[in-house]
Design a protein around this motif. Structure first.
Motif, PDB file in Angstrom:
ATOM      1  N   PHE A  16       0.925  -1.188  -0.158  1.00 19.99           N
ATOM      2  CA  PHE A  16       0.008   0.080   0.005  1.00 19.99           C
ATOM      3  C   PHE A  16       0.888   1.314   0.005  1.00 19.99           C
ATOM      4  N   ALA A  51       1.832   5.131   0.612  1.00 21.52           N
ATOM      5  CA  ALA A  51       1.346   6.413   1.426  1.00 21.52           C
ATOM      6  C   ALA A  51       2.621   7.304   1.776  1.00 21.52           C
ATOM      7  N   ILE A  72      -0.976   6.703   3.194  1.00 21.02           N
ATOM      8  CA  ILE A  72      -0.718   5.563   2.747  1.00 21.02           C
ATOM      9  C   ILE A  72       0.628   5.153   2.692  1.00 21.02           C
ATOM     10  N   SER A  73       1.132   4.099   3.270  1.00 18.76           N
ATOM     11  CA  SER A  73       2.394   3.645   3.576  1.00 18.76           C
ATOM     12  C   SER A  73       3.021   2.591   2.639  1.00 18.76           C
ATOM     13  N   GLU A  88       3.126  -1.839   3.345  1.00 16.38           N
ATOM     14  CA  GLU A  88       1.964  -2.355   4.599  1.00 16.38           C
ATOM     15  C   GLU A  88       1.606  -3.589   4.032  1.00 16.38           C
ATOM     16  N   ASN A  96      -6.060  11.287  -2.946  1.00 12.88           N
ATOM     17  CA  ASN A  96      -6.457  10.922  -1.662  1.00 12.88           C
ATOM     18  C   ASN A  96      -6.860  11.859  -0.893  1.00 12.88           C
ATOM     19  N   LEU A 141      -7.559   3.657  -5.531  1.00 14.40           N
ATOM     20  CA  LEU A 141      -7.659   3.878  -4.033  1.00 14.40           C
ATOM     21  C   LEU A 141      -9.229   3.555  -3.654  1.00 14.40           C
ATOM     22  N   ARG A 197     -11.714   2.888   0.011  1.00 12.51           N
ATOM     23  CA  ARG A 197     -12.118   3.056   1.598  1.00 12.51           C
ATOM     24  C   ARG A 197     -13.201   1.988   1.664  1.00 12.51           C
ATOM     25  N   SER A 215     -14.291   2.712   7.595  1.00  9.23           N
ATOM     26  CA  SER A 215     -13.131   3.233   7.812  1.00  9.23           C
ATOM     27  C   SER A 215     -12.907   4.999   7.381  1.00  9.23           C
ATOM     28  N   GLU A 268      -9.802   6.269   6.404  1.00  9.85           N
ATOM     29  CA  GLU A 268      -8.798   6.503   5.422  1.00  9.85           C
ATOM     30  C   GLU A 268      -9.003   5.590   4.239  1.00  9.85           C
ATOM     31  N   ARG A 304      -6.991   3.344   1.277  1.00 12.51           N
ATOM     32  CA  ARG A 304      -5.943   2.755   1.206  1.00 12.51           C
ATOM     33  C   ARG A 304      -5.618   2.635  -0.444  1.00 12.51           C
ATOM     34  N   HIS A 360      -3.072   1.728  -4.112  1.00 12.46           N
ATOM     35  CA  HIS A 360      -1.953   1.034  -4.789  1.00 12.46           C
ATOM     36  C   HIS A 360      -1.463   1.643  -6.222  1.00 12.46           C
TER      37      HIS A 360
END
Length: 381
Positions: free
Chosen positions: A15, A17, A22-23, A26, A339, A366, A368, A372, A374, A376, A378
């Protein structure tokens, strides 16, 4: 939402970010931790259950002899007149089925009981060659008001199982009837395509008649266990419609019943933004999101949103952004901006998916989930 389902399976998952939440790197909580329980089907084939569930909005699949089994009538659903109708037809039947076969204790398998040849015959016009055809015979007319239309365009079977002490057991079957709102037909002697519009009332009458006949035929097939059969009537949208069709009625036939047990009409609809305007809160939210995105990146071909409603309540939204693509850094920056804009402007508390396309295909995605705050996503290399 098929794209989110496919992404969750394929991502595994990496993922994105940065500042937007988005990190990279992950991993999905259960991505590679699938565990199978082995059982045996009635014909001796080994059936397994995929225990891992990447998202609680989707059924866990049944696999046979270690492989996913496509439908016996694979490809017949492609008769629908657009990809958006196809996606709505398949995922919509799963959604209807949840009422009868809850996700937490049921497992999904594509239809294995209705062979392709049988379904193909049922979809024909009734004739000497196709006595089982469910559509009315051809009366030879061409004029819109006189021709017997093709009502039933395609048919979909889905099977649902439960785990018992003895192994997997079929709990029920769902059948989707893909009905035409507009019957498109071509007569070579005239060299043109004609359209025959079918009223909602007529479509429902024909769909209900066909449902009873299909259930009766299925009950006579020895290879099909005596289980509940759920039927949904799907009204496919015109070929140039961006949103796709919706299910307009549902019913079920309990075990042993040769016909369905009454019908429930469904208040499902879709809206396309910005065509639907800003009359609603979600329309106004989408307009603000679109304006923000377009101000950041000038090379956009379009920003289109499709909202789904049940009983006039917004239940999900999908957005497609089409852009020119010049470089990876540009796409990373744009995706992160999208995002942030999505979290700021789009409606809360509903699942949303956003696809960023270019002429080369999908560049970024993206999503959600329900509940949630936030997104997520790719970026595809």
């Amino acid at each position: 939402m098929k794209k989110r389902w496919l992404l969750l399976l394929l991502m595994g998952s990496t993922f994105l970010a940065a500042a937007c939440g988005i990190s990279p790197g992950e991993e999905a909580d259960q991505g590679n931790a699938a565990q199978n329980e082995e059982t045996n089907s009635a014909d001796g084939e080994q059936q397994d259950i995929v225990e891992s569930q990447v998202n609680d909005e989707y059924y866990r699949p049944v696999i046979t002899e270690g492989a996913y089994q496509p439908s016996q009538s694979r490809g017949i659903t492609l008769r629908l007149n657009s990809n958006v109708n196809l996606e709505s037809f398949e995922t919509g039947l799963m959604r209807l089925s949840q009422k009868y076969f809850p996700i937490e204790d049921h497992f999904f398998q594509e239809g294995q009981f209705l062979p392709s040849g049988t379904v193909t015959h049922w979809l024909q016009r009734e004739s000497e060659n196709y006595p089982e055809g469910l559509n009315p015979e051809d009366n030879g007319k061409v004029e819109e008001d006189e021709r017997n239309p093709i009502y039933l365009q395609t048919l979909l079977e889905q099977d649902y199982y439960v785990q018992t002490d003895e192994g997997l057991e079929l709990a029920g079957i769902s059948i989707g009837l893909g009905m035409n709102k507009i019957d498109y037909y071509r007569k070579e002697q005239f060299g043109s395509t004609f359209e025959s519009e079918i009223s909602r009332k007529e479509l429902l009458e024909q769909g209900q008649r066909m449902a009873d006949e299909i259930v009766s035929r299925m009950r006579s097939m020895e290879e099909i266990p005596d289980v509940p059969i759920v039927v949904g009537i799907f009204e496919q949208s015109p070929s140039d419609d961006l949103a796709g069709g919706v299910y307009i009625a549902e019913s079920s036939a309990p075990s042993g019943a040769d016909s369905v047990n009454g019908w429930t009409q469904l208040n499902h609809r879709k809206a396309v933004f910005p065509l639907a305007g800003t009359e609603s809160n979600e329309g106004n939210s989408f307009a603000n999101f679109k304006s923000e995105v377009e101000s950041f990146f000038p090379n956009l071909s379009g920003v289109v949103g499709i909202a789904s409603y049940v009983d006039d309540q917004l239940i999900d939204m999908s957005i497609n952004i089409t852009t020119q693509f010049y470089g990876e850094g540009e796409m990373i920056a744009f995706t992160q901006f999208v995002n942030d804009a999505a979290e700021t402007y789009l409606p809360m508390n509903i699942p949303i998916e956003i696809t960023i396309d270019s002429i080369d295909g999908v560049e970024a995605f993206l999503f959600r989930e329900t509940g949630s705050n936030e997104f997520r996503g790719h970026i595809f290399n």
